[in-house]
Motif scaffolding. Structure first.
Motif, PDB file in Angstrom:
ATOM      1  N   VAL A   1      -1.682  -4.252  -8.636  1.00  0.00           N
ATOM      2  CA  VAL A   1      -2.670  -3.461  -7.834  1.00  0.00           C
ATOM      3  C   VAL A   1      -2.221  -2.901  -6.553  1.00  0.00           C
ATOM      4  O   VAL A   1      -2.589  -1.957  -6.152  1.00  0.00           O
ATOM      5  N   GLU A   2      -1.543  -4.002  -5.960  1.00  0.00           N
ATOM      6  CA  GLU A   2      -1.027  -3.462  -4.663  1.00  0.00           C
ATOM      7  C   GLU A   2       0.267  -2.339  -4.746  1.00  0.00           C
ATOM      8  O   GLU A   2      -0.130  -1.171  -3.943  1.00  0.00           O
ATOM      9  N   ASP A   3       0.859  -2.231  -5.688  1.00  0.00           N
ATOM     10  CA  ASP A   3       1.740  -1.097  -6.017  1.00  0.00           C
ATOM     11  C   ASP A   3       0.904   0.134  -6.270  1.00  0.00           C
ATOM     12  O   ASP A   3       1.292   1.256  -5.767  1.00  0.00           O
ATOM     13  N   ALA A   4      -0.158  -0.045  -7.051  1.00  0.00           N
ATOM     14  CA  ALA A   4      -1.034   1.160  -7.478  1.00  0.00           C
ATOM     15  C   ALA A   4      -1.495   1.605  -6.277  1.00  0.00           C
ATOM     16  O   ALA A   4      -1.704   2.975  -6.065  1.00  0.00           O
ATOM     17  N   LEU A   5      -2.008   0.892  -5.091  1.00  0.00           N
ATOM     18  CA  LEU A   5      -2.640   1.268  -4.187  1.00  0.00           C
ATOM     19  C   LEU A   5      -1.618   1.905  -3.258  1.00  0.00           C
ATOM     20  O   LEU A   5      -1.951   3.189  -2.821  1.00  0.00           O
ATOM     21  N   VAL A   6      -0.507   1.720  -2.992  1.00  0.00           N
ATOM     22  CA  VAL A   6       0.476   2.461  -2.329  1.00  0.00           C
ATOM     23  C   VAL A   6       0.940   3.586  -2.810  1.00  0.00           C
ATOM     24  O   VAL A   6       1.044   4.712  -2.259  1.00  0.00           O
ATOM     25  N   LEU A   7       1.031   3.583  -4.076  1.00  0.00           N
ATOM     26  CA  LEU A   7       1.281   4.878  -4.792  1.00  0.00           C
ATOM     27  C   LEU A   7       0.303   5.845  -4.669  1.00  0.00           C
ATOM     28  O   LEU A   7       0.599   7.130  -4.381  1.00  0.00           O
ATOM     29  N   ALA A   8      -0.800   5.528  -4.856  1.00  0.00           N
ATOM     30  CA  ALA A   8      -2.113   6.310  -4.786  1.00  0.00           C
ATOM     31  C   ALA A   8      -2.160   6.928  -3.168  1.00  0.00           C
ATOM     32  O   ALA A   8      -2.355   8.306  -3.145  1.00  0.00           O
ATOM     33  N   GLU A   9      -1.975   6.163  -2.443  1.00  0.00           N
ATOM     34  CA  GLU A   9      -2.004   6.914  -0.913  1.00  0.00           C
ATOM     35  C   GLU A   9      -0.773   7.647  -0.668  1.00  0.00           C
ATOM     36  O   GLU A   9      -0.946   8.602  -0.055  1.00  0.00           O
ATOM     37  N   LEU A  10       0.172   7.236  -1.016  1.00  0.00           N
ATOM     38  CA  LEU A  10       1.556   8.045  -0.893  1.00  0.00           C
ATOM     39  C   LEU A  10       1.661   9.421  -1.606  1.00  0.00           C
ATOM     40  O   LEU A  10       1.901  10.575  -1.055  1.00  0.00           O
ATOM     41  N   LEU A  11       1.149   9.441  -2.879  1.00  0.00           N
ATOM     42  CA  LEU A  11       0.866  10.839  -3.653  1.00  0.00           C
ATOM     43  C   LEU A  11      -0.194  11.552  -2.993  1.00  0.00           C
ATOM     44  O   LEU A  11      -0.002  12.803  -3.005  1.00  0.00           O
TER      45      LEU A  11
END
Length: 476
Positions: free
Chosen positions: A361-371
Motif C-alpha cells: 500500500v505504501e508503494d502504491a501511494l508513492v507511485l500514484a503521487e509521483l505519476l
C-alpha cells in the motif's frame, strides 16, 4: 467564436499499465483513479481476488490508505471488524508449549491493525474501480520499446495480443514476471528463495474455537479483537477473528527440517516452483507435539485435508533496484527504465510481522503521487510547447525520473523488511542462539522494536520526500 480558434482539450498526460490485480495492484489503480491518471489493470485470472485466508493491515498501512483515496479508507473500515468503546487493542503472546499463559502484550492502538479475509478486502476495493479499466485473462509474457522512438512500451500477452503504455508497474507478486524482465532471467534476484518455513492456514468456525478456548482467547465483542500468538519450539500459531467474528483465522507456521522445498515445479520453461504442496492435519499436529493440550486441540480443529504453503521471500537475493535500465545487455528486456515493480514483486517478505500488504500500500501511494507529478509537468509542457516530438521524449524522461525517485524513497525501508521478518520468526521459534526461547522480556523487546519501526512510519512525510526526490532527479 470559430471552432478553429478554440483551444483543444489537453491530452491525457500518461497511460499507466498495472500488471496484477492483488492488493497492491488494486490500491495503485484506485490511487491513480483518484488523481485522474489514466490506467489499465491487466489480470491473468478471470476476476480480481486474493488467495489465502486472513490478512491484517498495520497502522501505517491504514494511514496510507487514507492518503491513497479517502473512499478507499472508508471501504476498508466498512469491511474490517471494529469494536465499540474506543478501547486499546493489543497483540498478546502466550507460551503455547508450556503453560499457555500470556507472557507479553504489545499495545497496537485504538481500533488499529484490523484484519479480515483477503478476498473480502480485494472484492470491496475492486468494486470502486471504474468500468473498462480492468482486463482479465491477460498474462504478460514480454515487453519491448515501441519502434519509432516515441518512448512507449509495448506489452505482449500470452494470447498474442499487444497493448501499449507509457509506464508499466508490475504488481504481479513474489514470482513476478515484470521483475524478471527488469533484471533478466539469469539474475538470482529474478526468483525468490525458500525461507525454510511453511504454514497451514484455515478459518475455523467461531463457535468451535470459542467452545475450546473461551471468548477471552477468541472474540469478546465489547473488549478486544483478541490477536494471539502462541509460541513454541520450531513453530508458532497466530489467531484472530475475521469476517465480523464468524471465523477464527488460524495460522500455524512450522520450521521445515528439509531446507529444500518439495512443492514441485510448473510445466514448461520458465514456470515457477509451486508455493503449495499437499498436507494434512497429522503433519500439523506433529509440529505441535508435546505442546500445551489446548493448543494441540486448537490445531486439531483444522480440516483433515490441508494445503501446505511454503514461505518464500526476497531476503537471500534482493532486487538491486525496483526499476530497469535502458541499455541492452544488462539482462533485462531493453525497456526496463519504464518498468518498475511494487509490493511482493519488489520485496516479498514472510508474514511474521504482518506488513507485506501494508508495504505494498505504501508503494502504491508513492507511485500514484509521483505519476501524478509526471502528469502535472506534462500538462505544463503541453501548454508551453504543444504536442510535438520533444514532448514525447520529455514524457519518457519524466516517467523514468518518477520510477527512479520511487526506488530511492522506498528501497531502504522495504529491503529491511524481509530480514527483520526472518529474525522475528527465529525469535518465535527459539532459534536465536543469543536469546533463550523462554526469555520473554528479550523476545518481546526485539519484536516490539521491529513492529514499531513499521507502525510509526510517517507516510505523509514519505509522500513529501518522494515529491522532493522527483524534483531532484528531474533536475539532475
Amino acid at each position: 467564436m470559430p471552432s478553429s480558434t478554440m483551444p483543444s482539450p489537453p491530452k491525457p498526460p500518461i497511460h499507466v499499465a498495472i500488471i496484477g490485480g492483488g492488493i497492491t495492484g488494486v490500491i495503485l489503480a484506485l490511487g491513480l483513479q483518484h488523481r485522474n491518471i489514466p490506467f489499465t489493470l491487466y489480470e491473468r485470472l478471470p476476476a480480481l481476488t486474493e488467495l489465502g485466508a486472513g490478512i491484517g493491515f498495520s497502522p501505517n498501512a491504514e494511514r496510507a490508505l487514507a492518503l491513497v483515496d479517502p473512499e478507499v479508507h472508508r471501504v476498508y473500515k466498512r469491511v474490517a471488524p471494529t469494536r465499540a468503546g474506543g478501547l486499546m487493542e493489543y497483540f498478546q503472546w502466550a507460551d503455547g508449549h508450556g503453560s499457555n499463559e500470556v507472557v507479553a502484550r504489545l499495545a497496537i492502538g485504538v481500533d488499529a491493525f484490523q484484519g479480515g479475509r483477503r478476498a473480502d478486502f480485494v472484492e470491496a476495493w475492486a468494486a470502486l474501480v471504474e468500468g473498462g479499466r480492468v482486463r482479465f485473462g491477460m498474462e504478460l509474457v514480454d515487453c519491448r520499446m515501441k519502434e519509432g522512438g516515441d518512448g512507449r512500451v509495448v506489452m505482449r500477452f500470452a494470447d498474442g495480443e499487444e497493448e501499449e503504455a507509457d509506464v508499466v508497474i508490475g504488481c504481479d507478486g513474489i514470482h513476478s514476471l515484470t521483475r524478471r524482465l527488469i533484471l533478466g532471467p539469469s539474475s538470482p534476484s529474478s526468483r525468490p528463495s525458500y525461507t525454510g518455513k511453511y504454514c497451514y492456514r484455515s478459518l475455523v468456525p467461531m463457535a468451535h474455537a470459542t467452545a475450546l478456548l473461551g471468548p477471552a482467547r477468541t472474540t469478546s465483542r465489547s473488549k478486544s479483537l483478541n490477536r494471539f500468538l502462541y509460541l513454541g519450539p520450531d513453530a508458532h500459531v497466530v489467531t484472530y477473528p475475521v469476517a465480523r467474528d464468524q471465523f477464527l483465522n488460524v495460522l500455524l507456521v512450522v520450521t521445515d527440517p528439509d531446507p529444500t522445498w518439495r512443492g514441485g515445479k510448473g510445466e514448461g520453461e520458465g514456470k515457477e516452483r509451486h508455493h503449495t504442496a499437499p498436507g494434512d492435519k497429522e503433519d500439523a499436529l506433529r509440529a505441535v507435539e508435546g505442546w500445551n493440550p489446548a493448543i494441540r486441540a486448537l490445531v486439531g480443529l483444522l480440516p483433515d485435508a490441508l494445503q501446505k504453503w511454503a514461505i518464500f521471500d526476497m531476503h537471500e537475493h534482493p532486487a538491486p533496484r525496483y526499476y530497469g535500465l535502458d541499455q541492452e545487455g544488462g539482462g533485462g528486456c531493453g525497456c526496463g527504465s519504464l518498468l518498475a515493480v511494487a509490493g511482493d514483486a519488489a520485496h516479498a517478505a514472510g508474514p511474521h510481522l504482518g506488513s507485506g500488504a501494508g508495504f505494498g500500500v505504501e508503494d502504491a501511494l508513492v507511485l500514484a503521487e509521483l505519476l501524478e507529478a509526471v502528469g502535472e509537468k506534462l500538462q505544463l509542457l503541453q501548454q508551453d510547447e504543444g504536442e510535438g516530438g520533444k514532448e514525447k521524449k520529455k514524457k519518457a524522461d519524466l516517467c523514468r525520473a518518477a520510477l527512479v525517485a520511487y526506488n530511492n524513497v522506498r528501497y531502504e525501508r522495504t529491503q529491511w523488511l524481509p530480514g527483520a521478518t526472518r529474525a522475528v520468526c527465529a525469535l518465535f521459534h527459539g532459534q536465536n542462539e543469543a536469546v533463550r526461547r523462554d526469555d520473554w522480556d528479550t523476545v518481546m523487546q526485539e519484536t516490539s522494536k521491529r513492529f514499531h519501526t513499521i507502525w510509526d512510519y510517517d507516510v505523509g512525510e514519505m509522500v513529501e520526500e518522494a515529491r522532493r526526490e522527483f524534483e531532484k532527479v528531474v533536475g539532475a
